[in-house]
Design an enzyme around this catalytic site. Structure first.
Site, PDB file in Angstrom:
ATOM      1  N   CYS A  16      -4.480 -13.942 -14.539  1.00 53.49           N
ATOM      2  CA  CYS A  16      -4.726 -13.962 -13.099  1.00 53.49           C
ATOM      3  C   CYS A  16      -6.176 -14.389 -12.862  1.00 53.49           C
ATOM      4  O   CYS A  16      -6.964 -14.534 -13.802  1.00 53.49           O
ATOM      5  CB  CYS A  16      -4.468 -12.585 -12.507  1.00 53.49           C
ATOM      6  SG  CYS A  16      -5.613 -11.318 -13.135  1.00 53.49           S
ATOM      7  N   HIS A  45      -7.754  -5.822 -20.950  1.00 54.19           N
ATOM      8  CA  HIS A  45      -6.968  -5.105 -21.958  1.00 54.19           C
ATOM      9  C   HIS A  45      -6.042  -6.065 -22.711  1.00 54.19           C
ATOM     10  O   HIS A  45      -4.830  -6.107 -22.484  1.00 54.19           O
ATOM     11  CB  HIS A  45      -6.169  -3.986 -21.306  1.00 54.19           C
ATOM     12  CG  HIS A  45      -7.007  -2.797 -20.970  1.00 54.19           C
ATOM     13  ND1 HIS A  45      -6.683  -1.898 -19.978  1.00 54.19           N
ATOM     14  CD2 HIS A  45      -8.176  -2.345 -21.506  1.00 54.19           C
ATOM     15  CE1 HIS A  45      -7.606  -0.952 -19.918  1.00 54.19           C
ATOM     16  NE2 HIS A  45      -8.531  -1.214 -20.825  1.00 54.19           N
ATOM     17  N   HIS A  78     -12.382  -3.903 -15.002  1.00 56.14           N
ATOM     18  CA  HIS A  78     -11.781  -2.701 -14.421  1.00 56.14           C
ATOM     19  C   HIS A  78     -12.716  -1.978 -13.455  1.00 56.14           C
ATOM     20  O   HIS A  78     -12.271  -1.116 -12.696  1.00 56.14           O
ATOM     21  CB  HIS A  78     -11.374  -1.744 -15.542  1.00 56.14           C
ATOM     22  CG  HIS A  78     -10.620  -2.420 -16.639  1.00 56.14           C
ATOM     23  ND1 HIS A  78     -11.246  -2.852 -17.793  1.00 56.14           N
ATOM     24  CD2 HIS A  78      -9.326  -2.773 -16.735  1.00 56.14           C
ATOM     25  CE1 HIS A  78     -10.339  -3.430 -18.563  1.00 56.14           C
ATOM     26  NE2 HIS A  78      -9.181  -3.413 -17.955  1.00 56.14           N
ATOM     27  N   GLU A 130     -10.005   1.681 -14.649  1.00 58.60           N
ATOM     28  CA  GLU A 130     -10.090   1.332 -13.229  1.00 58.60           C
ATOM     29  C   GLU A 130     -10.071   2.583 -12.365  1.00 58.60           C
ATOM     30  O   GLU A 130     -10.820   2.695 -11.392  1.00 58.60           O
ATOM     31  CB  GLU A 130      -8.944   0.407 -12.821  1.00 58.60           C
ATOM     32  CG  GLU A 130      -9.060  -0.023 -11.364  1.00 58.60           C
ATOM     33  CD  GLU A 130      -7.839  -0.717 -10.818  1.00 58.60           C
ATOM     34  OE1 GLU A 130      -7.566  -0.567  -9.609  1.00 58.60           O
ATOM     35  OE2 GLU A 130      -7.155  -1.420 -11.581  1.00 58.60           O
ATOM     36  N   CYS A 197      -2.691  -5.603  -6.529  1.00 57.21           N
ATOM     37  CA  CYS A 197      -3.176  -6.975  -6.414  1.00 57.21           C
ATOM     38  C   CYS A 197      -2.017  -7.969  -6.372  1.00 57.21           C
ATOM     39  O   CYS A 197      -0.907  -7.696  -6.817  1.00 57.21           O
ATOM     40  CB  CYS A 197      -4.154  -7.299  -7.540  1.00 57.21           C
ATOM     41  SG  CYS A 197      -3.391  -7.859  -9.075  1.00 57.21           S
ATOM     42  N   SER A 225      -2.546  -2.476 -21.796  1.00 57.96           N
ATOM     43  CA  SER A 225      -2.493  -3.200 -20.532  1.00 57.96           C
ATOM     44  C   SER A 225      -1.540  -2.516 -19.562  1.00 57.96           C
ATOM     45  O   SER A 225      -0.325  -2.514 -19.761  1.00 57.96           O
ATOM     46  CB  SER A 225      -2.044  -4.647 -20.769  1.00 57.96           C
ATOM     47  OG  SER A 225      -1.701  -5.269 -19.544  1.00 57.96           O
ATOM     48  N   SER A 226      -2.084  -1.965 -18.489  1.00 60.46           N
ATOM     49  CA  SER A 226      -1.272  -1.258 -17.509  1.00 60.46           C
ATOM     50  C   SER A 226      -0.233  -2.178 -16.879  1.00 60.46           C
ATOM     51  O   SER A 226       0.950  -1.856 -16.807  1.00 60.46           O
ATOM     52  CB  SER A 226      -2.165  -0.657 -16.416  1.00 60.46           C
ATOM     53  OG  SER A 226      -1.391  -0.062 -15.390  1.00 60.46           O
ATOM     54  N   ASN A 227      -0.663  -3.352 -16.422  1.00 61.02           N
ATOM     55  CA  ASN A 227       0.282  -4.211 -15.700  1.00 61.02           C
ATOM     56  C   ASN A 227       1.368  -4.739 -16.624  1.00 61.02           C
ATOM     57  O   ASN A 227       2.503  -4.944 -16.207  1.00 61.02           O
ATOM     58  CB  ASN A 227      -0.458  -5.334 -14.952  1.00 61.02           C
ATOM     59  CG  ASN A 227      -0.897  -6.457 -15.859  1.00 61.02           C
ATOM     60  OD1 ASN A 227      -0.177  -7.418 -16.088  1.00 61.02           O
ATOM     61  ND2 ASN A 227      -2.119  -6.343 -16.378  1.00 61.02           N
ATOM     62  N   SER A 269      -3.349 -10.080 -18.298  1.00 61.33           N
ATOM     63  CA  SER A 269      -4.463 -10.208 -19.244  1.00 61.33           C
ATOM     64  C   SER A 269      -4.057 -10.925 -20.529  1.00 61.33           C
ATOM     65  O   SER A 269      -4.846 -10.999 -21.478  1.00 61.33           O
ATOM     66  CB  SER A 269      -5.033  -8.820 -19.576  1.00 61.33           C
ATOM     67  OG  SER A 269      -4.000  -7.936 -19.959  1.00 61.33           O
TER      68      SER A 269
END
Length: 323
Positions: A16, A45, A78, A130, A197, A225-227, A269
């Site tokens: 992104c 991440h 973050h 974050e 986001c 990686s959270s997303n 990421s």
């Protein structure tokens, strides 16, 4: 193994604008000031990205005490707490802030509303950098909720309450928790535009399209990686088996047994080189054709910090791909 008829690629997937910007900040700092450049926490991440920057001269640290006097320091995408910013100022580092501008927007909103007397509920995952950064914008009056069950435990001191969220949450989970917050605190103030986001939303929307059309979903992303984790969870919630891989080496042939269609996406990421390597490995494992799903084309760009080169880019007011 029987042939796999089709590999369907989610669109959008991968990097992104905030991740692109963060990596470019570290690379430009290395080019301009030379190695080493110190980075507080992993810049993003992703194992591949961190190892690549480490090889170029970046040193990743968690405590500012590890950074020598006069060094150049980059804050990760973050974001950081006010305490970290103040310590960096006291120690006299040359600081470049790679905080994603969409995270910075949340920090600015928290500071503004706090001056107006608001307390906050933060929807997010405990321990995520974050979340620590956003909660660290204030010394008190901000309460973390990770799920709807946490909401009854919140005991604000006053009656002015606002809600903010981690930018990389599951859109559906965040909506469910927000509903619980509003049920308990009907007058809670919500952000003008949701904090999650555009890239997180777009990648989740793409998985919602792809998961029902395939037999298994592969998500390229690191465990931290959270997303990326949310993409895997979303596919599974939709009834499609899903697996996350840090690299092509993590792929297991057993996941593909009896599957005629495979879906592939990547967290925000995860660099495209990893996606291409996974595609190549899937071809070796029997994929006959590759098709790119139609999807949103993202054009968001964020400017670099002053002192790292002039790049004319749209700022936070640029229309996001989700508008």
């Amino acid at each position: 193994m029987a042939a796999i008829e089709e590999l369907v690629l989610a669109e959008p997937r991968g990097f992104c604008a905030g991740v692109d910007r963060a990596i470019e900040i570290v690379e430009r700092a290395l080019a301009r000031f030379g190695a080493p450049i110190y980075v507080r926490h992993e810049i993003v991440h992703n194992t591949y990205v961190v190892n690549d920057l480490r090889a170029k001269g970046a040193i990743f640290i968690e405590e500012l005490a590890e950074v020598p006097p006069g060094a150049t320091l980059v804050f990760s995408a973050h974001g950081v707490s006010q305490a970290v910013r103040e310590e960096a100022d006291r120690r006299g580092f040359k600081v470049f802030d790679a905080t994603c501008p969409l995270v910075t927007k949340v920090h600015v909103e928290v500071a503004k509303l706090a001056r107006e007397g608001y307390e906050f509920i933060m929807i997010g995952h405990k321990g995520h950098p974050e979340v620590e950064g956003t909660m660290g914008q204030l010394s008190e009056g901000i309460y973390l909720v990770e799920d709807a069950e946490d909401v009854p435990r919140v005991q604000p001191r006053g009656d002015k309450l606002a809600v903010v969220t981690q930018t990389t949450l599951s859109v559906d989970d965040a909506a469910e928790i927000l509903a619980a917050v509003k049920a308990r605190f009907p007058h809670v103030r919500e952000p003008k535009k949701q904090d999650i986001c555009y890239a997180t939303q777009n990648r989740q929307d793409a998985v919602k399209l792809i998961a029902p059309a395939v037999d298994v979903v592969i998500v390229v992303g690191s465990p931290t990686s959270s997303n990326s984790n949310r993409l895997r969870e979303l596919a599974e919630r939709l009834g499609t088996p899903a697996h996350m891989v840090d690299s092509a080496a993590d792929l297991q042939a057993a996941w593909l047994e009896g599957r005629s269609r495979v879906g592939l996406t990547a967290g925000a990421s995860a660099p495209d080189i990893l996606v291409q390597q996974v595609i190549a490995r899937l071809r070796e494992l029997g994929v006959l054709s590759v098709r790119n799903m139609d999807g949103v084309k993202e054009s968001v760009r964020f400017p670099l910090p002053r002192g790292l080169g002039d790049r004319s880019m749209a700022g936070l007011d640029a229309p996001s791909a989700s508008d």
